[in-house]
Design a protein around this motif. Structure first.
Motif: not given
Length: 75
Positions: A20-25
């Motif tokens: 799935e699509r994720v946003k990682v900082k």
């Protein structure tokens, strides 16, 4: 309910969203960037791989400051 932008804080959370699509900082810069938005393709040995625009980036879980699901919304 954590909502559609569900936070990912434990390895089990990452396991559930592989593909799935994720946003990682990240805490520090990796590959000259701190924010990665793309497909979570792999999890293992304390690392995740996020594919951004066809390029895989390997990141350590200990280096992740914040991570969330980042679904594409169709309106």
């Amino acid at each position: 309910s954590p909502g559609i932008y569900r936070p990912l804080t434990k390895p089990q959370h990452y396991e559930r969203v592989v593909g799935e699509r994720v946003k990682v900082k990240t805490f520090d810069k990796h590959y000259d960037r701190r924010v990665f938005v793309g497909m979570l393709t792999k999890l293992g040995d304390g690392q995740i791989t996020v594919e951004v625009d066809g390029q895989p980036f390997e990141l350590t879980l200990s280096g992740v400051a914040k991570a969330n699901l980042e679904p594409l919304l169709d309106f």
